[in-house]
Motif scaffolding. Structure first.
Motif, mmCIF file in Angstrom:
data_model
loop_
_atom_site.group_PDB
_atom_site.id
_atom_site.type_symbol
_atom_site.label_atom_id
_atom_site.label_comp_id
_atom_site.label_asym_id
_atom_site.label_seq_id
_atom_site.Cartn_x
_atom_site.Cartn_y
_atom_site.Cartn_z
ATOM 1 N N VAL A 133 0.808 -1.228 0.000
ATOM 2 C CA VAL A 133 0.000 0.000 0.000
ATOM 3 C C VAL A 133 0.834 1.268 0.000
ATOM 4 O O VAL A 133 0.276 2.365 -0.123
ATOM 5 C CB VAL A 133 -0.957 0.017 1.208
ATOM 6 C CG1 VAL A 133 -1.880 -1.188 1.182
ATOM 7 C CG2 VAL A 133 -0.176 0.073 2.523
ATOM 8 N N CYS A 134 2.138 1.147 0.144
ATOM 9 C CA CYS A 134 2.968 2.345 0.260
ATOM 10 C C CYS A 134 3.947 2.443 -0.906
ATOM 11 O O CYS A 134 4.422 1.423 -1.440
ATOM 12 C CB CYS A 134 3.748 2.340 1.577
ATOM 13 S SG CYS A 134 2.701 2.320 3.048
ATOM 14 N N GLN A 135 4.272 3.669 -1.255
ATOM 15 C CA GLN A 135 5.254 3.946 -2.294
ATOM 16 C C GLN A 135 6.166 5.066 -1.813
ATOM 17 O O GLN A 135 5.724 6.020 -1.186
ATOM 18 C CB GLN A 135 4.573 4.376 -3.597
ATOM 19 C CG GLN A 135 3.843 3.255 -4.309
ATOM 20 C CD GLN A 135 3.264 3.704 -5.640
ATOM 21 O OE1 GLN A 135 3.213 4.905 -5.920
ATOM 22 N NE2 GLN A 135 2.849 2.750 -6.447
ATOM 23 N N GLN B 231 4.594 7.535 0.919
ATOM 24 C CA GLN B 231 3.157 7.792 0.879
ATOM 25 C C GLN B 231 2.415 6.464 0.906
ATOM 26 O O GLN B 231 2.720 5.557 0.136
ATOM 27 C CB GLN B 231 2.795 8.578 -0.384
ATOM 28 C CG GLN B 231 3.457 9.947 -0.484
ATOM 29 C CD GLN B 231 2.954 10.893 0.597
ATOM 30 O OE1 GLN B 231 1.802 10.813 1.023
ATOM 31 N NE2 GLN B 231 3.821 11.806 1.031
ATOM 32 N N CYS B 232 1.447 6.373 1.815
ATOM 33 C CA CYS B 232 0.658 5.146 1.924
ATOM 34 C C CYS B 232 -0.809 5.464 1.648
ATOM 35 O O CYS B 232 -1.352 6.449 2.171
ATOM 36 C CB CYS B 232 0.792 4.532 3.312
ATOM 37 S SG CYS B 232 2.485 4.046 3.730
ATOM 38 N N ASP B 233 -1.424 4.605 0.865
ATOM 39 C CA ASP B 233 -2.841 4.785 0.524
ATOM 40 C C ASP B 233 -3.669 3.943 1.481
ATOM 41 O O ASP B 233 -3.846 2.739 1.293
ATOM 42 C CB ASP B 233 -3.077 4.358 -0.921
ATOM 43 C CG ASP B 233 -4.517 4.623 -1.359
ATOM 44 O OD1 ASP B 233 -5.278 5.181 -0.539
ATOM 45 O OD2 ASP B 233 -4.860 4.234 -2.492
ATOM 46 N N LYS B 234 -4.209 4.596 2.499
ATOM 47 C CA LYS B 234 -4.959 3.841 3.499
ATOM 48 C C LYS B 234 -6.403 3.582 3.060
ATOM 49 O O LYS B 234 -7.138 2.890 3.750
ATOM 50 C CB LYS B 234 -4.955 4.573 4.841
ATOM 51 C CG LYS B 234 -5.501 5.988 4.803
ATOM 52 C CD LYS B 234 -5.315 6.626 6.162
ATOM 53 C CE LYS B 234 -5.785 8.086 6.152
ATOM 54 N NZ LYS B 234 -5.547 8.742 7.451
ATOM 55 N N PHE B 235 -6.764 4.110 1.911
ATOM 56 C CA PHE B 235 -8.122 3.866 1.416
ATOM 57 C C PHE B 235 -8.172 2.734 0.392
ATOM 58 O O PHE B 235 -9.249 2.376 -0.078
ATOM 59 C CB PHE B 235 -8.694 5.146 0.785
ATOM 60 C CG PHE B 235 -8.766 6.284 1.757
ATOM 61 C CD1 PHE B 235 -9.749 6.300 2.744
ATOM 62 C CD2 PHE B 235 -7.865 7.339 1.697
ATOM 63 C CE1 PHE B 235 -9.828 7.360 3.634
ATOM 64 C CE2 PHE B 235 -7.939 8.395 2.590
ATOM 65 C CZ PHE B 235 -8.915 8.408 3.568
ATOM 66 N N THR B 236 -7.015 2.228 0.021
ATOM 67 C CA THR B 236 -6.991 1.173 -0.991
ATOM 68 C C THR B 236 -7.664 -0.076 -0.457
ATOM 69 O O THR B 236 -7.628 -0.378 0.741
ATOM 70 C CB THR B 236 -5.543 0.851 -1.409
ATOM 71 O OG1 THR B 236 -5.561 -0.074 -2.472
ATOM 72 C CG2 THR B 236 -4.761 0.239 -0.248
ATOM 73 N N LYS B 237 -8.276 -0.797 -1.376
ATOM 74 C CA LYS B 237 -8.921 -2.045 -0.989
ATOM 75 C C LYS B 237 -7.874 -3.156 -1.086
ATOM 76 O O LYS B 237 -7.555 -3.636 -2.166
ATOM 77 C CB LYS B 237 -10.106 -2.342 -1.911
ATOM 78 C CG LYS B 237 -10.885 -3.589 -1.495
ATOM 79 C CD LYS B 237 -12.089 -3.816 -2.396
ATOM 80 C CE LYS B 237 -12.870 -5.031 -1.942
ATOM 81 N NZ LYS B 237 -14.033 -5.294 -2.819
#
Length: 766
Positions: free
Chosen positions: A331-333, A340-346
């Motif tokens: 989830v992070c890049q 940056q981490c996308d905490k909304f990703t499924k």
């Protein structure tokens, strides 16, 4: 686990801005409870909503840490595996879990028992133990671990006297039976692949009845358990344990217990009440007093507060971080210097599973990665139960095992060990003592290969190593020593001038030659006397010359054979003896001719005068020279090493080359001797005083007797005695000739000069 998750949630580098949630279940070491939890996890938790600014989603399980036991872990993995939920165990060591066909989503931070089994087998082999006992838990951990160990042990040539299994749930009679087997066994070393709970039950049973001293080899499940140190008869035990580790901040986290935290947890409540012997809540069911709030956990000395021996704890710590890194990678890049981490990703559990296969990170100095089977690099500490100065037992690290190192270098011991009963010498545990050099192993029928008899190597064979299964033959020119553990050059044997037999024969040879020369001197001194003139002085001197050569040629048979001596000894012997026989034959013919010539009208002497006599001797000798020349040209005698007559020594001898040539030479001599003997017999009735035919007859009789007996003696005599027999025949026949033919004449010349007259010789009586 809680400490690790809190560290991650407070981290700015790992999953920044994302909080991990968790639930902890106690399986109570029960498969049924573990299965129930697995079904609950695979079905998803109840949705969780947060009304604040932070967003949340239904509690989908991204990964599972555990379980602690292999059996429970196997049951869980079969359930959650089809849902692609990654499972990372910190203490399930069964080698069976490395099978990705059956457990595709399983990982572990603790090494597989396959590595431990190999390490234990190498450890047993390292100390020379070939006869051991084996005890295991009747569980997936014990059965699979022991199966792996026994397979590795067989490869190392280790035999197992017994292999017993039990479980704490078995009847007491089963535990007693295992203890009785240990008591009766002859193996001094026991390998125990047992879980901690089962080991306590067995040790309690063994402590009831003193048993013979045994060297215990333990698996990591119990050998590093500090609660086991109370069993003093296990002093000297060794085994492999997970490496000790240090987790910064963990001790402070453990000591930060407020009364509210303790009261909220049944587990912590039980721990607190046991540690301080008080009750948090007043109860009539116990006589303990109520805790007054002055209890300070920082003053407590227990395994809870001791973080110096963290082993399995670190495995759980690394398992949590492994799952966190997999989620982070999914989830992070990283962009420039920020993450940056996308905490909304499924996020799906399968994606975490795929990322978990690739994780490779270091946390507090501990490297974490997984191979294709989900296993980490196997590293162990070799621990030894040693008594300290106060008499108590403590765990001491004495070596390491690293499976990533090259073959043969994985295992290292860097400190002294103490053994059973505090001994400093490595105990011996073998079914049969080692077979020394010079013997070989013969397996005992119906017993393992470690039980054998030691049999002396057969004659002519050696073994130069202990515990050899085979003896091997020495090279042709070598022979075993008395101990039959090395090959020594065979002693070389030949008739030598330095040994008594050689000295005696050489003395007789030289003595005979000297006697012949003296006789010749006597004859030469009295060459004009009637007895010398009447007996054909020319042939007599030639005969004495040939006899001298006959005596001297026997010397060529003594000493180490060489090419020239082998050719010379037989040809010189053949030619000189033929010359001798030719002279004797000439003298015999002269006697016959002389008496026939006295008859009226006989002119035989004209046909057999001195010239004819010389020609006869030369002609007969030339034939022998021709035979010897053909023999030497076509197939001459040669020196050889006789390795067949005696197995333990080499006979240096002369091979005949052509046996036909040898027997032709000998046969020709015999033919002349027989011919001479016949003529001498025919002339035996001639007038005595003039006649030497009787003397020749006796000499030929001795000559023929010697050489007739020579043939069987020559064929049957072994080694150097073959040469001695031949020399004896030469000397005996030569002495026979000089004694019979010349001794009576020398006696008359020297002691009866009155008979050395023409008148006396012409008379018919003595």
């Amino acid at each position: 686990m809680v400490f690790a998750i809190e560290q991650i949630n407070n981290s700015t580098e790992l999953l920044p801005g994302i909080k991990l949630g968790y639930e902890i279940y106690d399986s109570c070491d029960s498969v049924s409870v573990a299965v129930q939890v697995a079904f609950q996890l695979s079905g998803g938790l109840d949705p969780v909503f947060n009304t604040g600014d932070k967003c949340a989603k239904s509690g989908m399980v991204m990964g599972v840490v555990g379980a602690s036991g292999s059996t429970s872990t196997i049951s869980m993995s079969r359930i959650i595996g089809p849902f692609n939920i990654p499972q990372v165990s910190h203490f399930a060591t069964c080698a069976c879990l490395s099978d990705k066909q059956q457990y595709p989503s399983f990982f572990r931070t603790i090494p597989s028992d396959q590595f431990q089994a190999d390490a234990l087998a190498k450890l047993v082999k390292h100390f020379g133990w070939t006869w051991i006992g084996a005890v295991r838990s009747d569980s997936d951990y014990g059965n699979n671990g022991m199966a792996s160990f026994l397979h590795a042990a067989r490869k190392e040539g280790i035999c197992v006297e017994y292999s017993e299994s039990f479980s704490r749930t078995h009847p007491q009679s089963r535990i007693q039976r295992v203890a009785d087997v240990i008591h009766r066994s002859t193996a001094k070393v026991i390998v125990a692949f047992i879980s901690t709970g089962d080991m306590k039950i067995l040790l309690e049973e063994l402590s009831r009845k003193p048993s013979p001293p045994r060297q215990w080899i333990g698996s990591e499940a119990w050998v590093t358990d500090r609660d086991m140190l109370r069993f003093s008869f296990l002093a000297g035990a060794i085994g492999f344990g997970i490496e000790k580790s240090v987790i910064p901040g963990l001790r402070d986290f453990l000591l930060d217990l407020s009364p509210s935290k303790v009261a909220d947890s049944p587990l912590l409540t039980m721990f607190w009440e046991e540690a301080f012997n008080c009750r948090l809540v007043k109860s009539e069911a116990t006589d303990r007093s109520v805790c007054d709030g002055t209890e300070d956990i920082k003053t407590l000395q227990s395994s809870y507060t001791d973080t110096s021996q963290l082993r399995i704890t670190n495995m759980a710590y690394k398992a949590v971080y492994a799952i966190a890194h997999a989620i982070h990678n999914a989830v992070c890049q990283k962009t420039d210097s920020t993450t940056q981490c996308d905490k909304f990703t499924k996020l799906e559990a399968k994606e975490v599973l795929n990322q978990l296969k690739k994780v490779n990170f270091s946390q507090n100095g501990y490297d974490v990665s997984f191979d294709a089977n989900g296993d980490p690099v196997a590293t162990y500490e070799l621990v030894n139960w040693q008594r300290n100065e106060s008499g108590s037992i403590e765990l001491v690290t004495v070596g390491q095992y690293d499976s990533s190192l090259p073959v043969g270098k994985e295992f290292l011991i860097n400190r002294n060990l103490t053994w059973v009963e505090g001994g400093t010498q490595v105990p011996v545990s073998v079914c049969t003592d080692s077979c020394p050099s010079g013997t070989r192993k013969v397996l005992q029928k119906g017993k393992p290969i470690c039980c054998y008899d030691c049999t002396l190597c057969p004659e002519g064979e050696i073994s130069n190593a202990t515990d050899s299964f085979d003896c091997f033959t020495c090279p042709k020119e070598f022979w075993p020593n008395a101990e039959r553990d090395t090959c020594l050059p065979k002693p070389v044997e030949f008739l030598s001038f330095n040994e008594p037999l050689g000295i005696v024969l050489a003395a007789f040879s030289i003595g005979g030659a000297c006697l012949t020369i003296i006789t010749a001197a006597v004859f030469y001194r009295h060459r004009s006397s009637p007895i010398v003139r009447a007996n054909n002085s020319e042939l007599s001197f030639l005969l004495l010359f040939s006899l001298t050569l006959c005596f001297l040629c026997s010397l060529t048979f003594i000493g180490a054979p060489s090419e020239w001596s082998c050719m010379l000894r037989h040809t010189a012997f053949g030619i000189t003896f033929v010359l001798c026989m030719s002279c004797v034959l000439g003298k015999t013919i002269v006697v016959l001719t002389a008496f026939k010539a006295t008859l009226p009208g006989s002119n035989l002497m004209k046909w057999f005068g001195p010239s004819q006599q010389r020609l006869t001797a030369v002609s007969f000798t030339f034939i022998q020279v021709l035979i010897c020349t053909i023999w030497l040209v076509l197939s001459p005698p040669f020196p050889m090493k006789n390795l067949t007559t005696y197995k333990e020594r080499i006979i240096l001898e002369c091979a005949l080359g052509s046996a036909l040539g040898f027997w032709a030479v000998l046969g020709y001599i015999g033919l002349l001797a027989v011919f001479c003997f016949v003529l001498a017999v025919l002339a035996r009735k001639l007038p005595n005083n003039f006649n030497e035919a009787k003397l020749i007859t006796f000499s030929m009789l001795i000559f023929c007797a010697v050489w007739i007996t020579f043939i069987p003696a020559y064929v049957s005599s072994p080694g150097k005695y073959t040469v001695a027999v031949e020399i004896f025949a030469i000397l005996a026949s030569s002495f026979g000739l000089i004694t019979c033919i010349f001794a009576p004449k020398c006696f008359i010349i020297l002691f009866k000069p009155e008979k050395n007259t023409k008148k006396h010789l012409m008379s018919r009586g003595l």
